[in-house]
Design a protein around this motif. Structure first.
Motif, PDB file in Angstrom:
ATOM      1  N   ARG A   1       4.620  -4.731  -7.714  1.00 32.17           N
ATOM      2  CA  ARG A   1       3.717  -5.831  -7.341  1.00 32.17           C
ATOM      3  C   ARG A   1       3.841  -6.149  -5.853  1.00 32.17           C
ATOM      4  NH1 ARG A   1       4.476 -11.047  -6.532  1.00 32.17           N
ATOM      5  NH2 ARG A   1       6.566 -11.075  -7.445  1.00 32.17           N
ATOM      6  N   LEU A   2       5.047  -6.267  -5.365  1.00 34.22           N
ATOM      7  CA  LEU A   2       5.257  -6.596  -3.962  1.00 34.22           C
ATOM      8  C   LEU A   2       4.789  -5.459  -3.048  1.00 34.22           C
ATOM      9  CD1 LEU A   2       8.786  -8.250  -4.253  1.00 34.22           C
ATOM     10  CD2 LEU A   2       6.612  -9.413  -3.822  1.00 34.22           C
ATOM     11  N   THR A   3       5.041  -4.234  -3.477  1.00 38.59           N
ATOM     12  CA  THR A   3       4.607  -3.080  -2.694  1.00 38.59           C
ATOM     13  C   THR A   3       3.092  -2.999  -2.620  1.00 38.59           C
ATOM     14  OG1 THR A   3       6.593  -1.825  -3.304  1.00 38.59           O
ATOM     15  CG2 THR A   3       4.695  -0.568  -2.532  1.00 38.59           C
ATOM     16  N   VAL A   4       2.439  -3.120  -3.779  1.00 36.09           N
ATOM     17  CA  VAL A   4       0.980  -3.020  -3.832  1.00 36.09           C
ATOM     18  C   VAL A   4       0.334  -4.124  -3.006  1.00 36.09           C
ATOM     19  CG1 VAL A   4      -1.022  -3.240  -5.364  1.00 36.09           C
ATOM     20  CG2 VAL A   4       0.893  -1.774  -6.021  1.00 36.09           C
ATOM     21  N   SER A   5       0.876  -5.340  -3.080  1.00 38.18           N
ATOM     22  CA  SER A   5       0.318  -6.450  -2.299  1.00 38.18           C
ATOM     23  C   SER A   5       0.324  -6.130  -0.812  1.00 38.18           C
ATOM     24  CB  SER A   5       1.123  -7.728  -2.545  1.00 38.18           C
ATOM     25  OG  SER A   5       1.058  -8.122  -3.888  1.00 38.18           O
ATOM     26  N   SER A   6       1.417  -5.568  -0.327  1.00 36.59           N
ATOM     27  CA  SER A   6       1.521  -5.236   1.096  1.00 36.59           C
ATOM     28  C   SER A   6       0.591  -4.092   1.477  1.00 36.59           C
ATOM     29  CB  SER A   6       2.962  -4.860   1.444  1.00 36.59           C
ATOM     30  OG  SER A   6       3.829  -5.957   1.249  1.00 36.59           O
ATOM     31  N   LEU A   7       0.532  -3.065   0.634  1.00 37.22           N
ATOM     32  CA  LEU A   7      -0.316  -1.912   0.942  1.00 37.22           C
ATOM     33  C   LEU A   7      -1.799  -2.273   0.906  1.00 37.22           C
ATOM     34  CD1 LEU A   7       1.459   1.035  -0.935  1.00 37.22           C
ATOM     35  CD2 LEU A   7       1.693   0.314   1.450  1.00 37.22           C
ATOM     36  N   ILE A   8      -2.193  -3.091  -0.063  1.00 43.18           N
ATOM     37  CA  ILE A   8      -3.590  -3.507  -0.141  1.00 43.18           C
ATOM     38  C   ILE A   8      -3.946  -4.384   1.056  1.00 43.18           C
ATOM     39  CG2 ILE A   8      -5.218  -4.976  -1.407  1.00 43.18           C
ATOM     40  CD1 ILE A   8      -4.094  -3.869  -3.978  1.00 43.18           C
ATOM     41  N   GLY A   9      -3.009  -5.254   1.465  1.00 42.71           N
ATOM     42  CA  GLY A   9      -3.241  -6.076   2.650  1.00 42.71           C
ATOM     43  C   GLY A   9      -3.467  -5.229   3.887  1.00 42.71           C
ATOM     44  N   TYR A  10      -2.639  -4.212   4.067  1.00 43.08           N
ATOM     45  CA  TYR A  10      -2.808  -3.296   5.200  1.00 43.08           C
ATOM     46  C   TYR A  10      -4.160  -2.588   5.129  1.00 43.08           C
ATOM     47  CZ  TYR A  10      -2.643   1.421   7.154  1.00 43.08           C
ATOM     48  OH  TYR A  10      -2.974   2.603   7.776  1.00 43.08           O
ATOM     49  N   ALA A  11      -4.498  -2.058   3.934  1.00 45.06           N
ATOM     50  CA  ALA A  11      -5.745  -1.305   3.780  1.00 45.06           C
ATOM     51  C   ALA A  11      -6.969  -2.195   3.998  1.00 45.06           C
ATOM     52  CB  ALA A  11      -5.794  -0.665   2.397  1.00 45.06           C
ATOM     53  N   ALA A  12      -6.900  -3.452   3.523  1.00 50.05           N
ATOM     54  CA  ALA A  12      -8.031  -4.362   3.669  1.00 50.05           C
ATOM     55  C   ALA A  12      -8.279  -4.718   5.131  1.00 50.05           C
ATOM     56  CB  ALA A  12      -7.789  -5.628   2.846  1.00 50.05           C
ATOM     57  N   ILE A  13      -7.213  -5.052   5.864  1.00 51.07           N
ATOM     58  CA  ILE A  13      -7.366  -5.378   7.282  1.00 51.07           C
ATOM     59  C   ILE A  13      -7.821  -4.153   8.061  1.00 51.07           C
ATOM     60  CG2 ILE A  13      -6.182  -6.171   9.365  1.00 51.07           C
ATOM     61  CD1 ILE A  13      -6.651  -8.336   7.258  1.00 51.07           C
ATOM     62  N   ARG A  14      -7.287  -3.004   7.699  1.00 52.75           N
ATOM     63  CA  ARG A  14      -7.699  -1.751   8.343  1.00 52.75           C
ATOM     64  C   ARG A  14      -9.182  -1.511   8.135  1.00 52.75           C
ATOM     65  NH1 ARG A  14      -8.255   3.717   6.812  1.00 52.75           N
ATOM     66  NH2 ARG A  14      -7.421   5.230   8.313  1.00 52.75           N
ATOM     67  N   MET A  15      -9.659  -1.772   6.924  1.00 49.96           N
ATOM     68  CA  MET A  15     -11.059  -1.549   6.583  1.00 49.96           C
ATOM     69  C   MET A  15     -11.976  -2.526   7.322  1.00 49.96           C
ATOM     70  SD  MET A  15     -12.735  -1.528   2.754  1.00 49.96           S
ATOM     71  CE  MET A  15     -12.297  -3.246   2.420  1.00 49.96           C
ATOM     72  N   ILE A  16     -11.539  -3.787   7.429  1.00 53.61           N
ATOM     73  CA  ILE A  16     -12.375  -4.829   8.027  1.00 53.61           C
ATOM     74  C   ILE A  16     -12.295  -4.814   9.551  1.00 53.61           C
ATOM     75  CG2 ILE A  16     -12.701  -7.332   8.233  1.00 53.61           C
ATOM     76  CD1 ILE A  16     -11.591  -7.510   5.322  1.00 53.61           C
TER      77      ILE A  16
ATOM     78  N   ALA B   1       3.227   9.069   1.434  1.00 51.48           N
ATOM     79  CA  ALA B   1       2.391  10.012   0.685  1.00 51.48           C
ATOM     80  C   ALA B   1       1.268   9.276  -0.054  1.00 51.48           C
ATOM     81  CB  ALA B   1       3.246  10.797  -0.303  1.00 51.48           C
ATOM     82  N   ILE B   2       1.593   8.127  -0.639  1.00 55.71           N
ATOM     83  CA  ILE B   2       0.591   7.327  -1.350  1.00 55.71           C
ATOM     84  C   ILE B   2      -0.487   6.845  -0.386  1.00 55.71           C
ATOM     85  CG2 ILE B   2       0.206   5.109  -2.516  1.00 55.71           C
ATOM     86  CD1 ILE B   2       2.924   5.549  -3.914  1.00 55.71           C
ATOM     87  N   LEU B   3      -0.072   6.323   0.774  1.00 54.89           N
ATOM     88  CA  LEU B   3      -1.043   5.830   1.748  1.00 54.89           C
ATOM     89  C   LEU B   3      -1.963   6.942   2.226  1.00 54.89           C
ATOM     90  CD1 LEU B   3       0.871   3.286   4.017  1.00 54.89           C
ATOM     91  CD2 LEU B   3      -1.086   2.834   2.544  1.00 54.89           C
ATOM     92  N   GLU B   4      -1.402   8.076   2.549  1.00 53.08           N
ATOM     93  CA  GLU B   4      -2.221   9.188   3.037  1.00 53.08           C
ATOM     94  C   GLU B   4      -3.249   9.611   1.996  1.00 53.08           C
ATOM     95  OE1 GLU B   4      -1.696  13.787   4.665  1.00 53.08           O
ATOM     96  OE2 GLU B   4       0.057  12.503   4.396  1.00 53.08           O
ATOM     97  N   ASN B   5      -2.837   9.672   0.746  1.00 53.80           N
ATOM     98  CA  ASN B   5      -3.721  10.070  -0.334  1.00 53.80           C
ATOM     99  C   ASN B   5      -4.818   9.048  -0.582  1.00 53.80           C
ATOM    100  OD1 ASN B   5      -4.298   9.846  -3.497  1.00 53.80           O
ATOM    101  ND2 ASN B   5      -3.862  11.992  -3.020  1.00 53.80           N
ATOM    102  N   ARG B   6      -4.439   7.769  -0.631  1.00 52.38           N
ATOM    103  CA  ARG B   6      -5.412   6.731  -0.986  1.00 52.38           C
ATOM    104  C   ARG B   6      -6.337   6.372   0.170  1.00 52.38           C
ATOM    105  NH1 ARG B   6      -6.783   7.274  -5.587  1.00 52.38           N
ATOM    106  NH2 ARG B   6      -6.277   9.302  -4.744  1.00 52.38           N
TER     107      ARG B   6
END
Length: 219
Positions: free
Chosen positions: A176-191, A108-113
């Motif tokens: 912290r561990l969750t956010v690190s993984s989600l941001i990593g996914y979002a950053a690679i997805r974006m780039i 749900a968080i990923l879909e929203n963000r």
């Protein structure tokens, strides 16, 4: 998807500032947003920003004493005005919902963000690129975003721990561990994910990221 810079500038200019930006300031901030997103803060010059904005370089320094002040004038309002409360208001709906499992909440968080990320891509690229290097931006990020997210997510984490589905670590560590993984996914997805000819499979990568988090946080 290109980010509608004019849309958030117009929104920002209507949010009760003591003094709305002039037409020249709007042009400068729009040009700076585009160039900072393309080249990064360090790789940009005020002369280049002035040229794209169609103003004299001296005009920039009449409104902003330094290039960094111009950067902060772009990123800080995005956090203060668009993230809190407007964007966070939408996020609160997600965080305040009740979920049967932690991975359900993550989806749900990923879909929203991700929807927000796509809409405001260029401005958020500046935010992501520059926040590690500017303590002023870090302080605002912690105050306006992290503290509020932590407050909302912690009760869910404690409930999942009581049910025995999450490891008994501190909520801070889990977030912290969750956010690190989600941001990593979002950053690679974006780039990489949006690049033409990319083999990126978004659904597969999203599910792999969630599975990685859940396995790492299993009791």
């Amino acid at each position: 998807m290109s980010e509608p810079i004019e849309e958030w500038l117009d929104e920002l200019n209507k949010l009760g500032e003591e003094k709305s930006m002039t037409d020249k300031q709007l042009k400068i901030v729009k040009a700076a947003s585009e160039i900072f997103a393309e080249k990064g803060f360090a790789g940009s010059s005020t002369s280049e920003i002035a040229q794209r904005a169609g103003v004299a370089e001296g005009t920039i320094f009449r409104h902003y004493k330094t290039k960094k002040e111009l950067l902060v004038s772009i990123v800080a309002p995005v956090m203060a005005k668009l993230v809190a409360p407007f964007v966070m208001r939408e996020f609160y709906k997600v965080l305040d919902s009740r979920y049967d499992s932690y991975d359900q909440m993550l989806r749900a968080i990923l879909e929203n963000r991700l929807a927000f990320l796509e809409k405001h891509l260029n401005v958020l690229k500046i935010f992501i690129q520059e926040i590690p290097f500017h303590p002023e931006l870090q302080e605002q990020f912690e105050k306006l975003i992290l503290a509020k997210v932590f407050e909302k997510v912690t009760p869910n984490i404690l409930r999942f721990q009581e049910e025995g589905t999450l490891v008994n670590w501190s909520p801070y560590t889990i977030i912290r561990l969750t956010v690190s993984s989600l941001i990593g996914y979002a950053a690679i997805r974006m780039i990489y994910g949006k690049r033409e000819g990319s083999s990126w499979n978004d659904e597969k990568e999203r599910e792999a990221t969630i599975a990685f988090i859940m396995k790492g946080l299993a009791p």
